[in-house]
Enzyme design. Structure first.
Site, short mmCIF file in Angstrom:
data_model
loop_
_atom_site.label_atom_id
_atom_site.label_comp_id
_atom_site.label_asym_id
_atom_site.label_seq_id
_atom_site.Cartn_x
_atom_site.Cartn_y
_atom_site.Cartn_z
N ASP A 195 0.87 -1.20 0.00
CA ASP A 195 0.00 0.00 0.00
C ASP A 195 0.90 1.24 0.00
O ASP A 195 0.62 2.22 0.69
CB ASP A 195 -0.91 -0.02 1.23
CG ASP A 195 -2.01 1.05 1.15
OD1 ASP A 195 -2.32 1.52 0.03
OD2 ASP A 195 -2.56 1.42 2.21
N ASP A 214 2.65 1.79 8.13
CA ASP A 214 1.43 1.08 7.75
C ASP A 214 1.74 -0.22 7.02
O ASP A 214 1.45 -0.36 5.83
CB ASP A 214 0.55 2.01 6.89
CG ASP A 214 -0.90 1.53 6.86
OD1 ASP A 214 -1.23 0.62 7.64
OD2 ASP A 214 -1.68 2.06 6.04
N1 ATP Z 1 4.77 5.24 14.46
C1 ATP Z 1 4.18 6.39 14.16
N2 ATP Z 1 4.70 7.57 14.58
C2 ATP Z 1 4.10 8.74 14.29
N3 ATP Z 1 2.97 8.84 13.57
C3 ATP Z 1 2.40 7.70 13.13
C4 ATP Z 1 2.98 6.43 13.40
N4 ATP Z 1 2.20 5.48 12.83
C5 ATP Z 1 1.18 6.14 12.23
N5 ATP Z 1 1.30 7.47 12.41
C6 ATP Z 1 0.41 8.54 11.93
O1 ATP Z 1 -0.90 8.01 11.77
C7 ATP Z 1 -1.29 8.04 10.40
C8 ATP Z 1 -2.04 6.75 10.06
O2 ATP Z 1 -1.20 5.65 10.26
P1 ATP Z 1 -1.38 4.31 9.43
O3 ATP Z 1 -1.31 4.60 7.97
O4 ATP Z 1 -0.44 3.30 9.98
O5 ATP Z 1 -2.87 3.91 9.87
P2 ATP Z 1 -4.12 3.48 9.00
O6 ATP Z 1 -5.24 3.38 9.93
O7 ATP Z 1 -3.79 2.29 8.18
O8 ATP Z 1 -4.35 4.74 8.09
P3 ATP Z 1 -5.19 4.78 6.74
O9 ATP Z 1 -6.45 4.00 6.94
O10 ATP Z 1 -5.38 6.26 6.57
O11 ATP Z 1 -4.28 4.15 5.70
C9 ATP Z 1 -0.01 8.24 9.62
O12 ATP Z 1 -0.22 8.95 8.42
C10 ATP Z 1 0.86 9.04 10.57
O13 ATP Z 1 0.57 10.41 10.48
#
Ligand code: ATP
Length: 265
Positions: A195, A214
């Site tokens: 992704d 992610d």
């Molecule tokens: N380890 C981390 N440290 C800091 N910020 C983080 C971290 N992991 C995630 N984030 C923040 O949270 C957001 C979403 O994280 P992630 O993409 O892992 O989750 P998601 O629920 O799969 O999101 P989406 O559904 O939007 O793809 C990231 O864009 C980032 O801004």
């Protein structure tokens, strides 16, 4: 000792309550309640009892299937990703899990799939690190909760690649590192991110270093769609950098990565 644990648990309870109160009048209330169901609260207590989380902080992100929160760790901030048990994209999760031999024995109830998914993200991050790819260091995963290194400054996450000030001067350096990470993931970790885009890459503004995030949906090479996902990741990245003057052929990068893998076998 027992008293200390109780205090921590109470603190998380109060924080969750405060979050509920603060969001009482907004639509976000429903989301918060979906995230902090009783089982998830219990999981947070378990993690807190291990001394990993001292306090839960504000919301960083509300995504399609997970919420990310800031948390106070022993000596630094942490990111806590909570997969919602009531996740609506569960069916697509199942598809990714079922093609992955590491999860052959996972029962197919919704909860079990989500727990396996959380574990999968934890393991994928570990494998990425071993391969030399910069990702948040995973610390613990319990049921639907993954605690990892917080990639940010103060209470703010590092910017996504999309907002990190890519320009015609620095695009080549970003592109080369990201391509190298895709290659290392494939050749050394036997993984495809699955992704990858300008949204799932953060950038450390001090070092200009890209950080992949992610990785729940990342698959091993045995997955029936691993080649399709690899092509798509490459195409997404090349498409993004095209507007900054990078002219790369997706098919060529795809074949190069596959050749490096074959030579290394
Ligand atoms: N380890 C981390 N440290 C800091 N910020 C983080 C971290 N992991 C995630 N984030 C923040 O949270 C957001 C979403 O994280 P992630 O993409 O892992 O989750 P998601 O629920 O799969 O999101 P989406 O559904 O939007 O793809 C990231 O864009 C980032 O801004």
């Amino acid at each position: 000792m027992k008293k200390e644990v109780t205090r921590k648990v109470e603190r998380i309870d109060t924080q969750v309550d405060e979050m509920r109160v603060r969001r009482k009048d907004s639509n976000a209330l429903k989301v918060i309640e979906n995230v902090f169901d009783d089982a998830t609260l219990k999981t947070l207590y378990t993690i807190s009892n291990k001394g990993i989380i001292k306090a839960l902080g504000g919301s960083i992100s509300t995504g399609k299937e997970a919420n990310v929160f800031l948390a106070e760790g022993e000596d630094r901030n942490l990111a806590v990703k909570i997969y919602r048990i009531s996740s609506s994209t569960f069916n697509s999760m199942e598809e990714y899990i079922l093609g992955d031999p590491r999860f052959r024995n996972v029962r197919h109830s919704k909860r079990d799939i989500i727990f396996a998914w959380t574990k999968k993200e934890h393991r994928n991050l570990e494998r990425a690190i071993e391969a030399g790819v910069k990702v948040p260091v995973p610390i613990i995963s319990e049921r639907n909760v993954l605690v990892m290194e917080f990639m940010g400054e103060g209470e703010r996450s590092y910017p996504q690649l999309k907002e990190a000030g890519v320009n015609k001067e620095n695009a080549r350096a970003f592109f080369d590192t990201i391509s190298k990470y895709i290659e290392l993931l494939y050749t050394k970790a036997n993984l495809v991110h699955g992704d990858l885009s300008e949204y799932n890459i953060l950038v450390d503004p001090h070092t200009q270093e890209p950080i992949f995030i992610d990785m729940g949906q990342s698959v091993t090479l045995e997955h029936p769609k691993s080649q399709e996902f690899l092509r798509r990741d490459i195409e997404n990245i090349i498409r993004y950098f095209k507007k900054y003057g990078i002219d790369a052929d997706p098919e060529k990068l795809y074949s190069t990565i596959r050749e490096i893998k074959e030579k290394g076998q």
